[in-house]
Write a protein that holds these residues in place. Sequence first.
Motif, PDB file in Angstrom:
ATOM      1  N   ARG A 116       9.859 112.466 110.228  1.00 40.13           N
ATOM      2  CA  ARG A 116       9.816 111.268 111.074  1.00 40.13           C
ATOM      3  C   ARG A 116       9.350 110.067 110.260  1.00 40.13           C
ATOM      4  NH1 ARG A 116       6.800 113.448 116.459  1.00 40.13           N
ATOM      5  NH2 ARG A 116       8.687 113.949 117.601  1.00 40.13           N
ATOM      6  N   PRO A 117      10.252 109.447 109.530  1.00 38.05           N
ATOM      7  CA  PRO A 117       9.844 108.358 108.632  1.00 38.05           C
ATOM      8  C   PRO A 117       9.306 107.106 109.336  1.00 38.05           C
ATOM      9  CG  PRO A 117      12.234 108.618 108.636  1.00 38.05           C
ATOM     10  CD  PRO A 117      11.666 109.743 109.443  1.00 38.05           C
ATOM     11  N   LYS A 118       9.541 106.951 110.622  1.00 36.10           N
ATOM     12  CA  LYS A 118       9.056 105.764 111.340  1.00 36.10           C
ATOM     13  C   LYS A 118       7.775 106.044 112.127  1.00 36.10           C
ATOM     14  CE  LYS A 118      13.469 103.487 111.687  1.00 36.10           C
ATOM     15  NZ  LYS A 118      14.384 102.741 112.517  1.00 36.10           N
ATOM     16  N   VAL A 119       7.155 107.204 111.848  1.00 37.68           N
ATOM     17  CA  VAL A 119       5.948 107.611 112.570  1.00 37.68           C
ATOM     18  C   VAL A 119       4.793 107.781 111.586  1.00 37.68           C
ATOM     19  CG1 VAL A 119       4.910 109.396 114.019  1.00 37.68           C
ATOM     20  CG2 VAL A 119       7.310 108.774 114.350  1.00 37.68           C
ATOM     21  N   ALA A 120       3.657 107.179 111.901  1.00 40.00           N
ATOM     22  CA  ALA A 120       2.425 107.385 111.128  1.00 40.00           C
ATOM     23  C   ALA A 120       1.553 108.374 111.897  1.00 40.00           C
ATOM     24  CB  ALA A 120       1.701 106.061 110.931  1.00 40.00           C
ATOM     25  N   ILE A 121       1.128 109.427 111.222  1.00 39.18           N
ATOM     26  CA  ILE A 121       0.346 110.490 111.871  1.00 39.18           C
ATOM     27  C   ILE A 121      -1.078 110.479 111.300  1.00 39.18           C
ATOM     28  CG2 ILE A 121       0.162 112.958 112.303  1.00 39.18           C
ATOM     29  CD1 ILE A 121       3.248 113.080 111.834  1.00 39.18           C
ATOM     30  N   TYR A 122      -2.034 110.255 112.188  1.00 35.47           N
ATOM     31  CA  TYR A 122      -3.439 110.163 111.801  1.00 35.47           C
ATOM     32  C   TYR A 122      -4.231 111.294 112.430  1.00 35.47           C
ATOM     33  CZ  TYR A 122      -2.350 105.291 110.576  1.00 35.47           C
ATOM     34  OH  TYR A 122      -1.812 104.150 110.044  1.00 35.47           O
ATOM     35  N   ILE A 174       0.879 101.669 108.402  1.00 36.05           N
ATOM     36  CA  ILE A 174       1.233 101.623 109.817  1.00 36.05           C
ATOM     37  C   ILE A 174       2.752 101.593 109.940  1.00 36.05           C
ATOM     38  CG2 ILE A 174       1.110 100.223 111.913  1.00 36.05           C
ATOM     39  CD1 ILE A 174      -1.682  99.476 111.096  1.00 36.05           C
ATOM     40  N   LYS A 175       3.252 102.336 110.917  1.00 38.55           N
ATOM     41  CA  LYS A 175       4.689 102.405 111.166  1.00 38.55           C
ATOM     42  C   LYS A 175       4.960 102.094 112.630  1.00 38.55           C
ATOM     43  CE  LYS A 175       5.264 105.643 107.407  1.00 38.55           C
ATOM     44  NZ  LYS A 175       5.699 106.946 106.988  1.00 38.55           N
ATOM     45  N   ASP A 176       6.228 102.157 113.028  1.00 39.95           N
ATOM     46  CA  ASP A 176       6.615 101.811 114.401  1.00 39.95           C
ATOM     47  C   ASP A 176       5.815 102.584 115.452  1.00 39.95           C
ATOM     48  OD1 ASP A 176       8.488 100.075 113.439  1.00 39.95           O
ATOM     49  OD2 ASP A 176      10.179 101.407 113.755  1.00 39.95           O
ATOM     50  N   THR A 177       5.803 103.897 115.309  1.00 41.11           N
ATOM     51  CA  THR A 177       5.121 104.755 116.268  1.00 41.11           C
ATOM     52  C   THR A 177       3.893 105.346 115.588  1.00 41.11           C
ATOM     53  OG1 THR A 177       7.184 105.265 117.397  1.00 41.11           O
ATOM     54  CG2 THR A 177       5.362 106.799 117.738  1.00 41.11           C
ATOM     55  N   ILE A 178       2.816 105.468 116.351  1.00 45.30           N
ATOM     56  CA  ILE A 178       1.556 105.998 115.823  1.00 45.30           C
ATOM     57  C   ILE A 178       1.186 107.229 116.637  1.00 45.30           C
ATOM     58  CG2 ILE A 178      -0.912 105.520 115.557  1.00 45.30           C
ATOM     59  CD1 ILE A 178      -0.058 102.486 115.398  1.00 45.30           C
ATOM     60  N   ILE A 179       0.851 108.298 115.931  1.00 49.15           N
ATOM     61  CA  ILE A 179       0.357 109.507 116.593  1.00 49.15           C
ATOM     62  C   ILE A 179      -1.020 109.797 116.008  1.00 49.15           C
ATOM     63  CG2 ILE A 179       0.713 111.959 117.054  1.00 49.15           C
ATOM     64  CD1 ILE A 179       3.717 111.507 116.758  1.00 49.15           C
ATOM     65  N   PHE A 231      -1.970 120.346 118.043  1.00 47.81           N
ATOM     66  CA  PHE A 231      -1.347 119.046 117.771  1.00 47.81           C
ATOM     67  C   PHE A 231       0.101 119.093 118.235  1.00 47.81           C
ATOM     68  CE2 PHE A 231      -1.718 115.490 114.315  1.00 47.81           C
ATOM     69  CZ  PHE A 231      -1.441 114.534 115.258  1.00 47.81           C
ATOM     70  N   SER A 232       0.286 119.597 119.467  1.00 47.85           N
ATOM     71  CA  SER A 232       1.625 119.744 120.034  1.00 47.85           C
ATOM     72  C   SER A 232       2.293 118.403 120.314  1.00 47.85           C
ATOM     73  CB  SER A 232       1.585 120.598 121.302  1.00 47.85           C
ATOM     74  OG  SER A 232       0.773 120.008 122.287  1.00 47.85           O
ATOM     75  N   ALA A 233       1.543 117.322 120.260  1.00 49.00           N
ATOM     76  CA  ALA A 233       2.161 116.000 120.398  1.00 49.00           C
ATOM     77  C   ALA A 233       3.218 115.794 119.320  1.00 49.00           C
ATOM     78  CB  ALA A 233       1.096 114.905 120.301  1.00 49.00           C
ATOM     79  N   LEU A 234       3.075 116.489 118.207  1.00 50.33           N
ATOM     80  CA  LEU A 234       4.032 116.361 117.101  1.00 50.33           C
ATOM     81  C   LEU A 234       5.394 116.971 117.403  1.00 50.33           C
ATOM     82  CD1 LEU A 234       1.813 117.120 113.990  1.00 50.33           C
ATOM     83  CD2 LEU A 234       2.578 114.895 114.836  1.00 50.33           C
ATOM     84  N   ILE A 235       5.466 117.859 118.373  1.00 49.54           N
ATOM     85  CA  ILE A 235       6.763 118.494 118.650  1.00 49.54           C
ATOM     86  C   ILE A 235       7.552 117.773 119.743  1.00 49.54           C
ATOM     87  CG2 ILE A 235       6.072 120.769 117.808  1.00 49.54           C
ATOM     88  CD1 ILE A 235       5.779 121.634 120.736  1.00 49.54           C
ATOM     89  N   LEU A 236       6.935 116.786 120.379  1.00 45.91           N
ATOM     90  CA  LEU A 236       7.653 116.023 121.402  1.00 45.91           C
ATOM     91  C   LEU A 236       8.631 115.066 120.720  1.00 45.91           C
ATOM     92  CD1 LEU A 236       4.698 115.096 123.792  1.00 45.91           C
ATOM     93  CD2 LEU A 236       6.435 116.858 124.139  1.00 45.91           C
ATOM     94  N   ASN A 237       9.877 115.106 121.144  1.00 44.56           N
ATOM     95  CA  ASN A 237      10.853 114.157 120.605  1.00 44.56           C
ATOM     96  C   ASN A 237      10.866 112.900 121.482  1.00 44.56           C
ATOM     97  OD1 ASN A 237      12.594 114.604 122.839  1.00 44.56           O
ATOM     98  ND2 ASN A 237      13.530 116.343 121.808  1.00 44.56           N
ATOM     99  N   ALA A 238      11.665 111.908 121.083  1.00 47.82           N
ATOM    100  CA  ALA A 238      11.696 110.627 121.804  1.00 47.82           C
ATOM    101  C   ALA A 238      12.055 110.803 123.273  1.00 47.82           C
ATOM    102  CB  ALA A 238      12.677 109.672 121.125  1.00 47.82           C
ATOM    103  N   SER A 272     -11.766 119.570 125.772  1.00 46.34           N
ATOM    104  CA  SER A 272     -11.879 120.716 124.892  1.00 46.34           C
ATOM    105  C   SER A 272     -10.632 120.768 124.020  1.00 46.34           C
ATOM    106  CB  SER A 272     -11.996 121.993 125.739  1.00 46.34           C
ATOM    107  OG  SER A 272     -12.154 123.106 124.919  1.00 46.34           O
ATOM    108  N   CYS A 273     -10.801 120.997 122.752  1.00 50.36           N
ATOM    109  CA  CYS A 273      -9.717 121.097 121.765  1.00 50.36           C
ATOM    110  C   CYS A 273      -9.061 119.767 121.450  1.00 50.36           C
ATOM    111  CB  CYS A 273      -8.680 122.130 122.177  1.00 50.36           C
ATOM    112  SG  CYS A 273      -9.358 123.797 122.321  1.00 50.36           S
ATOM    113  N   GLY A 274      -9.729 118.667 121.741  1.00 44.32           N
ATOM    114  CA  GLY A 274      -9.243 117.360 121.351  1.00 44.32           C
ATOM    115  C   GLY A 274      -8.110 116.829 122.192  1.00 44.32           C
ATOM    116  N   THR A 275      -7.731 115.610 121.890  1.00 42.04           N
ATOM    117  CA  THR A 275      -6.636 114.928 122.577  1.00 42.04           C
ATOM    118  C   THR A 275      -5.791 114.235 121.523  1.00 42.04           C
ATOM    119  OG1 THR A 275      -7.891 114.567 124.607  1.00 42.04           O
ATOM    120  CG2 THR A 275      -6.089 113.045 124.196  1.00 42.04           C
ATOM    121  N   SER A 276      -4.500 114.195 121.764  1.00 37.37           N
ATOM    122  CA  SER A 276      -3.593 113.468 120.880  1.00 37.37           C
ATOM    123  C   SER A 276      -3.021 112.280 121.637  1.00 37.37           C
ATOM    124  CB  SER A 276      -2.449 114.375 120.420  1.00 37.37           C
ATOM    125  OG  SER A 276      -2.955 115.446 119.668  1.00 37.37           O
TER     126      SER A 276
END
Length: 190
Positions: free
Chosen positions: A106-112, A61-66, A170-177, A148-152
């Motif tokens: 993104r070392p402070k982000v855990a991606i699941y 687990i890290k600071d931010t979770i996606i 998984f476009s949530a991955l391209i959003l910056n802070a 449809s097509c999931g949610t992030s």
Amino acid sequence: MKNLNRIKSQSFAFIIIAIVTYGCSPKLYVDESKRYQAGTLTDLQIDSLHLFLKENQRLAIKDTIIIKYDFNKDDCWRDLSYQNAEFLNNVRWAFQKNILEKAEARPKVAIYQYREEGKSFSPIKSKGLEIETDSGFLRKLLFKEITSCGTSAIILPNGKFLLVKSDPQFSALILNAKDIEKKLQENLVK
């Protein structure tokens, strides 16, 4: 040679994104004003989420979770189901490679990656990816609406979260802070 390989990888990723977008059901959230949902988890909910995610041995687990969440019986990837095995493996590889590259950056982000319990998933989403099956905890906590097509979900350390509905790429991955903060502000006010 490295640039040529990078261009090929990017071109391949673009083709995959276009195919996935085209192949998704018309039930997609395409209206940007409705595609995002924001909220805040309580301290108890955050603690419960951390306990749940600690069971996943792949990540710390890290600071931010996606979290990318796929639903049972989703036909988003259906059109790709009829492709040959090599093509399907290339799609899986490109999808997973994208996640790994984003995680490295993104070392402070855990991606699941999780999916709902069930047996009706496209061959694209059922083999070869690091997807865990949710016992129902995440579905009840964050992913209440079947899309449809999931949610992030992007969950910040302070408990604020942003859902990106109908997110095949998984476009949530391209959003910056800055993007995340802006979308949180816009959607918490609704």
